[in-house]
Design an enzyme around this catalytic site. Structure first.
Site, mmCIF file in Angstrom:
data_model
loop_
_atom_site.group_PDB
_atom_site.id
_atom_site.type_symbol
_atom_site.label_atom_id
_atom_site.label_comp_id
_atom_site.label_asym_id
_atom_site.label_seq_id
_atom_site.Cartn_x
_atom_site.Cartn_y
_atom_site.Cartn_z
ATOM 1 N N ASN A 196 0.841 -1.188 0.000
ATOM 2 C CA ASN A 196 0.000 0.000 0.000
ATOM 3 C C ASN A 196 0.883 1.247 0.000
ATOM 4 O O ASN A 196 1.939 1.260 0.637
ATOM 5 C CB ASN A 196 -0.902 0.014 1.233
ATOM 6 C CG ASN A 196 -1.873 -1.158 1.235
ATOM 7 O OD1 ASN A 196 -2.372 -1.563 0.190
ATOM 8 N ND2 ASN A 196 -2.136 -1.713 2.410
ATOM 9 N N VAL B 79 1.371 2.354 8.062
ATOM 10 C CA VAL B 79 2.709 2.399 8.661
ATOM 11 C C VAL B 79 3.688 2.839 7.574
ATOM 12 O O VAL B 79 3.800 2.183 6.524
ATOM 13 C CB VAL B 79 3.108 1.029 9.241
ATOM 14 C CG1 VAL B 79 4.503 1.094 9.847
ATOM 15 C CG2 VAL B 79 2.097 0.562 10.292
ATOM 16 N N HIS C 149 6.540 -1.912 3.354
ATOM 17 C CA HIS C 149 6.294 -3.307 3.720
ATOM 18 C C HIS C 149 5.429 -3.984 2.671
ATOM 19 O O HIS C 149 4.537 -3.378 2.094
ATOM 20 C CB HIS C 149 5.644 -3.426 5.103
ATOM 21 C CG HIS C 149 4.396 -2.613 5.260
ATOM 22 N ND1 HIS C 149 4.425 -1.255 5.490
ATOM 23 C CD2 HIS C 149 3.087 -2.956 5.214
ATOM 24 C CE1 HIS C 149 3.189 -0.792 5.592
ATOM 25 N NE2 HIS C 149 2.347 -1.811 5.412
ATOM 26 N N MET C 150 5.724 -5.248 2.488
ATOM 27 C CA MET C 150 4.973 -6.082 1.560
ATOM 28 C C MET C 150 4.118 -7.031 2.389
ATOM 29 O O MET C 150 4.627 -7.706 3.291
ATOM 30 C CB MET C 150 5.982 -6.850 0.705
ATOM 31 C CG MET C 150 5.399 -7.784 -0.313
ATOM 32 S SD MET C 150 6.748 -8.676 -1.129
ATOM 33 C CE MET C 150 7.214 -7.505 -2.382
HETATM 34 P P1 AMP Z 1 -0.581 -0.873 5.779
HETATM 35 O O1 AMP Z 1 -2.017 -0.485 5.839
HETATM 36 O O2 AMP Z 1 -0.204 -1.448 4.440
HETATM 37 O O3 AMP Z 1 0.340 0.252 6.213
HETATM 38 O O4 AMP Z 1 -0.419 -2.071 6.777
HETATM 39 C C1 AMP Z 1 0.085 -1.948 8.074
HETATM 40 C C2 AMP Z 1 -0.085 -3.289 8.735
HETATM 41 O O5 AMP Z 1 0.708 -3.335 9.895
HETATM 42 C C3 AMP Z 1 -1.531 -3.590 9.158
HETATM 43 O O6 AMP Z 1 -1.980 -4.765 8.490
HETATM 44 C C4 AMP Z 1 -1.411 -3.787 10.678
HETATM 45 O O7 AMP Z 1 -2.255 -4.818 11.155
HETATM 46 C C5 AMP Z 1 0.059 -4.140 10.830
HETATM 47 N N1 AMP Z 1 0.651 -3.839 12.126
HETATM 48 C C6 AMP Z 1 0.583 -2.668 12.813
HETATM 49 N N2 AMP Z 1 1.279 -2.761 13.950
HETATM 50 C C7 AMP Z 1 1.816 -4.006 13.985
HETATM 51 C C8 AMP Z 1 2.644 -4.702 14.907
HETATM 52 N N3 AMP Z 1 3.085 -4.141 16.041
HETATM 53 N N4 AMP Z 1 3.012 -5.975 14.618
HETATM 54 C C9 AMP Z 1 2.576 -6.554 13.473
HETATM 55 N N5 AMP Z 1 1.803 -5.951 12.563
HETATM 56 C C10 AMP Z 1 1.417 -4.692 12.815
#
Ligand code: AMP
Length: 114
Positions: free
Chosen positions: A87, A96, A100-101
């Site tokens: 995303n 975040v 990340h993939m």
């Molecule tokens: P995005 O919307 O692509 O930025 O995805 C961020 C992802 O990070 C989401 O699917 C969250 O559930 C995941 N996430 C947020 N905090 C953590 C964490 N501490 N450990 C593992 N996954 C996380």
């Protein structure tokens, strides 16, 4: 770039269920999984979004795919198949800001919804 929760996972300041690691890449289970297998694969280098990838980081980005390939096999979903998703920014619903993939699988996924 300001520090994100993923930088803290890299530095082991907060816990994560790590499934794969090498010198440049870390992968851990998503805290809110959307499927039986939902792993996040990140570069240890801080890159905020796809927009911020530099040409000299092309090899590093390729290594995210190689990690995905490895983890899919390790999780036993390589042959059935899976989805890789990145995303970017607001319209892409990025939450975040550390590249990340998402590796998602372990069940029949639906077509892409918008
Ligand atoms: P995005 O919307 O692509 O930025 O995805 C961020 C992802 O990070 C989401 O699917 C969250 O559930 C995941 N996430 C947020 N905090 C953590 C964490 N501490 N450990 C593992 N996954 C996380």
């Amino acid at each position: 770039m300001s520090e994100t929760i993923f930088s803290k996972i890299i530095k082991r300041e907060i816990p994560a269920d790590i499934v794969y690691e090498n010198e440049e890449v870390l992968a851990f289970r998503d805290i809110s999984p959307k499927a039986p297998v939902h792993v996040l694969i990140i570069p240890k280098t801080e890159i905020a979004t796809v927009n911020d990838i530099q040409p000299e980081q092309a090899e590093l980005v390729g290594k995210l795919f190689l990690a995905a390939q490895h983890i899919a096999k390790q999780e036993g979903i390589a042959e059935d198949g899976y989805r890789l998703m990145i995303n970017c920014n607001q319209h892409g619903c990025q939450e975040v800001f550390h590249l990340h993939m998402h590796l998602i699988g372990g069940r029949q996924l639906r077509g892409m919804s918008t």
